[in-house]
Design a protein around this motif. Sequence first.
Motif, short mmCIF file in Angstrom:
data_model
loop_
_atom_site.label_atom_id
_atom_site.label_comp_id
_atom_site.label_asym_id
_atom_site.label_seq_id
_atom_site.Cartn_x
_atom_site.Cartn_y
_atom_site.Cartn_z
N UNK A 79 0.83 -1.21 0.00
CA UNK A 79 0.00 0.00 0.00
C UNK A 79 0.86 1.26 0.00
N UNK A 80 1.94 1.25 0.76
CA UNK A 80 2.85 2.40 0.77
C UNK A 80 3.44 2.62 -0.62
N UNK A 81 3.79 1.55 -1.30
CA UNK A 81 4.32 1.67 -2.65
C UNK A 81 3.27 2.28 -3.58
N UNK A 82 2.02 1.84 -3.47
CA UNK A 82 0.95 2.40 -4.29
C UNK A 82 0.76 3.88 -3.99
N UNK A 83 0.77 4.23 -2.73
CA UNK A 83 0.62 5.64 -2.35
C UNK A 83 1.75 6.47 -2.94
N UNK A 84 2.96 5.98 -2.83
CA UNK A 84 4.11 6.75 -3.31
C UNK A 84 4.13 6.91 -4.82
N UNK A 85 3.55 5.98 -5.54
CA UNK A 85 3.60 6.04 -7.00
C UNK A 85 2.29 6.52 -7.62
N UNK A 86 1.36 6.99 -6.82
CA UNK A 86 0.07 7.43 -7.34
C UNK A 86 -0.20 8.87 -6.90
N UNK A 87 -1.42 9.29 -7.15
CA UNK A 87 -1.83 10.63 -6.74
C UNK A 87 -2.36 10.65 -5.32
N UNK A 88 -2.26 9.53 -4.63
CA UNK A 88 -2.71 9.48 -3.24
C UNK A 88 -1.80 10.34 -2.37
N UNK A 89 -2.27 10.66 -1.21
CA UNK A 89 -1.52 11.54 -0.31
C UNK A 89 -0.47 10.76 0.46
N UNK A 90 0.79 11.21 0.36
CA UNK A 90 1.89 10.53 1.05
C UNK A 90 1.71 10.53 2.56
N UNK A 91 0.98 11.48 3.08
CA UNK A 91 0.84 11.57 4.53
C UNK A 91 0.07 10.38 5.12
N UNK A 92 -0.58 9.58 4.27
CA UNK A 92 -1.29 8.41 4.77
C UNK A 92 -0.35 7.24 5.06
N UNK A 93 0.90 7.36 4.63
CA UNK A 93 1.88 6.30 4.93
C UNK A 93 2.15 6.31 6.43
N UNK A 94 2.03 5.17 7.05
CA UNK A 94 2.32 5.05 8.48
C UNK A 94 1.12 5.25 9.38
N UNK A 95 -0.08 5.48 8.81
CA UNK A 95 -1.22 5.73 9.69
C UNK A 95 -1.63 4.49 10.47
N UNK A 96 -1.13 3.32 10.08
CA UNK A 96 -1.45 2.11 10.85
C UNK A 96 -0.88 2.18 12.26
N UNK A 97 0.01 3.14 12.50
CA UNK A 97 0.59 3.31 13.83
C UNK A 97 -0.21 4.26 14.71
N UNK A 98 -1.27 4.85 14.17
CA UNK A 98 -2.12 5.74 14.98
C UNK A 98 -2.95 4.90 15.94
N UNK A 99 -3.44 5.53 17.01
CA UNK A 99 -4.30 4.77 17.92
C UNK A 99 -5.72 4.69 17.35
N UNK A 100 -6.56 3.92 18.00
CA UNK A 100 -7.90 3.64 17.49
C UNK A 100 -8.75 4.90 17.31
N UNK A 101 -8.68 5.81 18.26
CA UNK A 101 -9.46 7.06 18.17
C UNK A 101 -9.04 7.88 16.95
N UNK A 102 -7.73 8.00 16.75
CA UNK A 102 -7.22 8.78 15.62
C UNK A 102 -7.61 8.14 14.29
N UNK A 103 -7.56 6.81 14.24
CA UNK A 103 -7.96 6.12 13.01
C UNK A 103 -9.45 6.30 12.72
N UNK A 104 -10.28 6.23 13.75
CA UNK A 104 -11.72 6.43 13.55
C UNK A 104 -12.00 7.82 13.02
N UNK A 105 -11.36 8.82 13.61
CA UNK A 105 -11.54 10.21 13.17
C UNK A 105 -11.08 10.38 11.73
#
Length: 161
Positions: A79-105
Amino acid sequence: MKHLFARFATKVSEWAGKPIVFILALIAVIIWAALGPFFDYSETWQLVINTGTTIITFLMVFVLQNAQTRDTRAIQAKLNEIILTSHAENRFIGIENLDEEELKRLDELVAKAAKGRGETEACRTVEAETVQAMPSKKTEVRKRPVNAKASKGKQRPLEKN
């Protein structure tokens, strides 16, 4: 040793997920239940199934968790590779490390953007909240070049700049 266990865990998890394994386990339980009257439903008869299932369950937890963790890491890398090579936002890389509340928001904000409700506004909100929610080391994610399409062919996502 790590590679040996990884291969073992992968094979066992593949094997354990097959219908035939379930059928074999079901047959074992049926045979055990059928032998109940023969053993007069003794404590030893009960102990056989309890001990067997407990040992198998205990060991399978570690094997399956190992396989699942590796699969999750591989999926995240893809998924990180797809994000980096597409028009997706790079800032979404690493969001799996957020806590449950942050992910829900974050999920709610992305859902708003997907519904078309002020897509630009919602995406800016997602950006602002993602940067605030992510740990400081995660905010140093590589920024996309201004002209992502033009540099797409030149950029190797996993190479260091």
